[in-house]
Motif scaffolding. Structure first.
Motif, short mmCIF file in Angstrom:
data_model
loop_
_atom_site.label_atom_id
_atom_site.label_comp_id
_atom_site.label_asym_id
_atom_site.label_seq_id
_atom_site.Cartn_x
_atom_site.Cartn_y
_atom_site.Cartn_z
N ILE A 252 -0.58 -2.84 2.41
CA ILE A 252 -1.96 -2.72 3.06
C ILE A 252 -1.76 -1.45 4.19
O ILE A 252 -2.80 -0.66 4.19
N SER A 253 -0.79 -1.45 5.14
CA SER A 253 -0.71 -0.41 5.91
C SER A 253 -0.37 0.84 5.17
O SER A 253 -0.99 1.90 5.89
N LEU A 254 0.37 0.87 4.09
CA LEU A 254 0.77 2.09 3.62
C LEU A 254 -0.51 2.78 2.86
O LEU A 254 -0.88 3.89 3.15
N ILE A 255 -1.44 1.83 2.17
CA ILE A 255 -2.61 2.38 1.48
C ILE A 255 -3.51 3.07 2.66
O ILE A 255 -4.00 3.99 2.54
N THR B 62 -4.78 6.87 3.39
CA THR B 62 -6.29 7.10 3.21
C THR B 62 -6.71 7.71 4.70
O THR B 62 -7.48 8.83 4.49
N LEU B 63 -6.57 7.22 5.74
CA LEU B 63 -6.85 7.88 6.97
C LEU B 63 -6.18 9.06 7.08
O LEU B 63 -6.95 10.07 7.72
N LEU B 64 -5.05 9.22 6.86
CA LEU B 64 -4.29 10.65 6.90
C LEU B 64 -4.98 11.75 6.07
O LEU B 64 -5.23 12.67 6.52
N ALA B 65 -5.44 11.31 4.95
CA ALA B 65 -5.85 12.27 3.83
C ALA B 65 -7.34 12.67 4.51
O ALA B 65 -7.94 13.78 4.64
N TRP C 153 -2.16 7.65 12.49
CA TRP C 153 -1.60 7.51 11.23
C TRP C 153 -0.45 8.18 10.61
O TRP C 153 0.19 7.92 10.09
N ILE C 154 0.09 9.18 11.60
CA ILE C 154 1.20 10.13 11.37
C ILE C 154 2.51 9.26 11.67
O ILE C 154 3.47 9.52 10.80
N VAL C 155 2.18 8.11 12.52
CA VAL C 155 3.30 7.25 12.85
C VAL C 155 3.28 6.16 11.76
O VAL C 155 4.38 5.93 11.13
N LEU C 156 2.40 5.40 11.70
CA LEU C 156 2.22 4.40 10.75
C LEU C 156 2.48 4.59 9.07
O LEU C 156 3.07 3.71 8.44
N PHE C 157 1.92 5.75 8.66
CA PHE C 157 2.30 6.29 7.33
C PHE C 157 3.87 6.14 7.11
O PHE C 157 4.44 5.54 6.15
N PRO C 158 4.70 7.03 7.67
CA PRO C 158 6.04 6.94 7.48
C PRO C 158 6.56 5.59 7.70
O PRO C 158 7.47 5.13 7.12
N TRP C 159 6.14 5.10 8.58
CA TRP C 159 6.69 3.64 9.28
C TRP C 159 6.40 2.59 7.81
O TRP C 159 7.28 1.92 7.30
N SER C 160 5.38 2.68 7.28
CA SER C 160 4.92 1.89 6.01
C SER C 160 5.98 2.26 4.84
O SER C 160 6.43 1.17 4.13
N CYS C 161 6.32 3.41 4.73
CA CYS C 161 7.41 3.95 3.56
C CYS C 161 8.63 3.36 4.02
O CYS C 161 9.32 2.62 3.14
N TRP C 162 8.87 3.35 5.28
CA TRP C 162 10.26 2.96 5.51
C TRP C 162 10.15 1.25 5.60
O TRP C 162 11.26 0.78 5.05
N ALA C 163 9.40 0.55 6.23
CA ALA C 163 9.01 -0.68 5.94
C ALA C 163 9.27 -1.31 4.57
O ALA C 163 9.79 -2.22 4.19
N LEU C 164 8.50 -0.68 3.56
CA LEU C 164 8.75 -0.80 2.03
C LEU C 164 10.18 -0.51 1.51
O LEU C 164 10.60 -1.33 0.80
N TRP C 165 10.68 0.26 1.97
CA TRP C 165 12.10 0.64 1.52
C TRP C 165 12.97 -0.62 1.92
O TRP C 165 13.96 -1.14 1.51
N LEU D 260 -7.61 -1.36 -1.73
CA LEU D 260 -8.14 -0.35 -2.92
C LEU D 260 -9.68 -0.57 -2.84
O LEU D 260 -10.48 0.24 -2.99
N LEU D 261 -10.29 -1.98 -2.76
CA LEU D 261 -11.49 -2.12 -2.60
C LEU D 261 -12.27 -1.55 -1.24
O LEU D 261 -13.33 -1.05 -1.48
N ALA D 262 -11.46 -1.53 -0.07
CA ALA D 262 -11.96 -0.91 0.97
C ALA D 262 -11.98 0.71 0.67
O ALA D 262 -13.04 1.29 1.05
N VAL D 263 -11.11 1.22 0.08
CA VAL D 263 -11.01 2.59 -0.18
C VAL D 263 -12.07 3.07 -1.30
O VAL D 263 -12.86 3.86 -1.02
N ALA D 264 -12.30 2.18 -2.34
CA ALA D 264 -13.38 2.53 -3.13
C ALA D 264 -14.78 2.40 -2.60
O ALA D 264 -15.50 3.14 -2.80
N ASN D 265 -15.02 1.32 -1.68
CA ASN D 265 -16.19 1.32 -1.04
C ASN D 265 -16.51 2.35 -0.10
O ASN D 265 -17.73 2.85 -0.31
N PHE D 266 -15.48 2.69 0.37
CA PHE D 266 -15.76 3.89 1.45
C PHE D 266 -16.08 5.07 0.90
O PHE D 266 -16.84 5.90 1.08
N THR D 267 -15.40 5.24 -0.08
CA THR D 267 -15.75 6.71 -1.24
C THR D 267 -17.13 6.68 -1.56
O THR D 267 -17.74 7.46 -1.70
N TYR D 268 -17.48 5.44 -2.12
CA TYR D 268 -18.78 5.46 -2.69
C TYR D 268 -19.73 5.60 -1.78
O TYR D 268 -20.91 6.38 -1.75
#
Length: 413
Positions: free
Chosen positions: A83-86, A90-93, A108-120, A146-154
């Motif tokens: 969830i943190s990764l997605i 999205t926020l960074l984009a 966002w700059i800190v948490l996105f790389p952190w999410s990648c590191w945590a997943l690794w 994904l539901l949050a992202v889709a709803n936000f995009t709509y």
């Protein structure tokens, strides 16, 4: 040394989950009760659910450090990291798309790389081998994000273009009455503005012009050379027997105050009485005007403040500023508020430096960050996107000319 490194990894892992939980809670609380649209509030609820999932992941992480971890603690941790990764991707984009800076960009700059590191780190722990039904659980783990992202995009992309703001403006003359005192004539004027669309709007500014014209009639037909001179002079109307004269600005002014709200289906009617000398010998009385507006579902305007003359775009320094206003636009959702720099709607009522009877006023408006105020013809593609994003638009009252004799004859009918 190995124990020290392990402790640092654990602290970083837990801190990332905690910061993500705070981040999602902030968005969820703000949007669940304060977003301008229903879909925005639904997104707020989804953010709150995601924040609760992050809290559950933190509890599961603490449990995982114990001697006898629960069966599904690894799944909850994996869900929190995904969830943190997605969300942070999205926020960074969104931040990059807005091409503007906010202080939370560093989150966002800190948490996105952190999410990648945590997943690794989770991958290295061999969690995939102990998770039952790994593929189906992974799909379920990201469903909320994904539901949050889709709803936000709509809500932020599809709906605005599917429901354009539509505002119509019309004007009509009433009777001309000759007043006994002062040798004056008076004509009533009714201006209507109606929201014919499905989106509410803020009125940024309005302006009408009433002009009187004296035509020069001749029994002799005009020549092609005469018409060429007319066209070279800027006119785009040709007459065989009449030469149009200069138009006197009998009256001009605002008819709806800045900041007025026009909900779908609502109509505002304004009436004015215009006076001019009864012996002015005008052949034609004409009216035109304009209303400038901003979509109400794209942001909130709280109040307008005066905009100094220095804010006027430089290419328009040939104009005298009558009045200028500006207002901060507060975004429709907390997500947008934290990923976009503050924007301001500005509008000016300006008039040319001429004698009063021929000085025609105009409305200028734009949407731009503080400190950026380009002239309309110099707008960059980015600033045009900003104006389109907030639905800056205008509606014109078509030029309506009436014979003064016809209007005066109405009083006898």
């Amino acid at each position: 040394m190995a124990t020290w490194r392990l402790s640092v990894r654990r602290v970083l892992f837990g801190a990332g989950l905690a910061l993500t939980a705070i981040e999602l809670s902030m968005f969820g609380i703000a949007d669940a009760g304060g977003a301008l649209t229903l879909s925005g509030r639904i997104s707020g609820v989804i953010f709150l659910v995601a924040a609760l999932t992050e809290i559950a992941a933190i509890i599961a992480f603490r449990d995982q450090l114990g001697p006898r971890p629960a069966k599904h603690s690894s799944l909850l941790i994996l869900t929190g990291v995904l969830i943190s990764l997605i969300m942070n991707l999205t926020l960074l984009a969104l931040q990059l798309d807005s091409r503007s800076y906010t202080h939370l960009l560093w989150v966002w700059i800190v948490l996105f790389p952190w999410s990648c590191w945590a997943l690794w780190q989770i991958h290295r722990s061999g969690v995939w081998g102990i998770l039952p039904r790994t593929k189906s659980l992974a799909v379920g783990a990201v469903a909320t994000s994904l539901l949050a992202v889709a709803n936000f995009t709509y809500a932020q992309i599809y709906q605005p273009y599917n429901s354009p703001a539509l505002v119509t403006a019309t004007a009509e003359f009433g009777k001309v009455i000759t007043l006994k005192e002062g040798g004056a004539a008076a004509i009533s004027l009714r201006l209507r503005v109606k929201n014919t669309g499905k989106v509410g709007v803020y009125i940024l500014g309005s302006l009408y012009h009433v002009a009187g014209e004296k035509a020069s009639f001749s029994n002799h037909q005009r020549t092609l050379q005469d018409w060429k001179e007319v066209l070279d002079g800027g006119e785009r109307e040709l007459s065989l027997y009449t030469r149009r004269g200069a138009r006197d600005m009998v009256a001009q002014g605002e008819f709806i105050g800045a900041g007025a709200v026009l909900e779908p289906g609502v109509e505002i009617v304004t009436e004015r009485v215009i006076r001019f000398p009864s012996d002015s010998r005008y052949d034609v009385i004409g009216i035109d005007g304009e209303v400038v507006f901003l979509r109400k579902d794209r942001g909130t305007i709280v109040f307008f403040e005066k905009s100094p003359k220095g804010d006027l775009p430089l290419p328009f320094d040939a104009y005298d500023v009558i009045v200028g206003y500006k207002a901060r636009i507060y975004q429709s959702t907390a997500v947008l508020e934290f990923t976009r720099a503050p924007q301001y709607a500005r509008v000016w009522w300006v008039t040319e430096k001429k004698v009063a009877k021929s000085a025609r006023s105009a409305l200028l408006a734009n949407v731009a960050p503080e400190g950026e105020n380009p002239a309309p013809q110099l707008l960059s593609e980015q600033l045009r996107r900003v104006e389109d994003r907030y639905g800056l638009g205008s509606s014109f009252i078509g030029v309506a000319d009436k014979s003064l004799k016809e209007l005066m004859d109405q009083k006898r009918s």
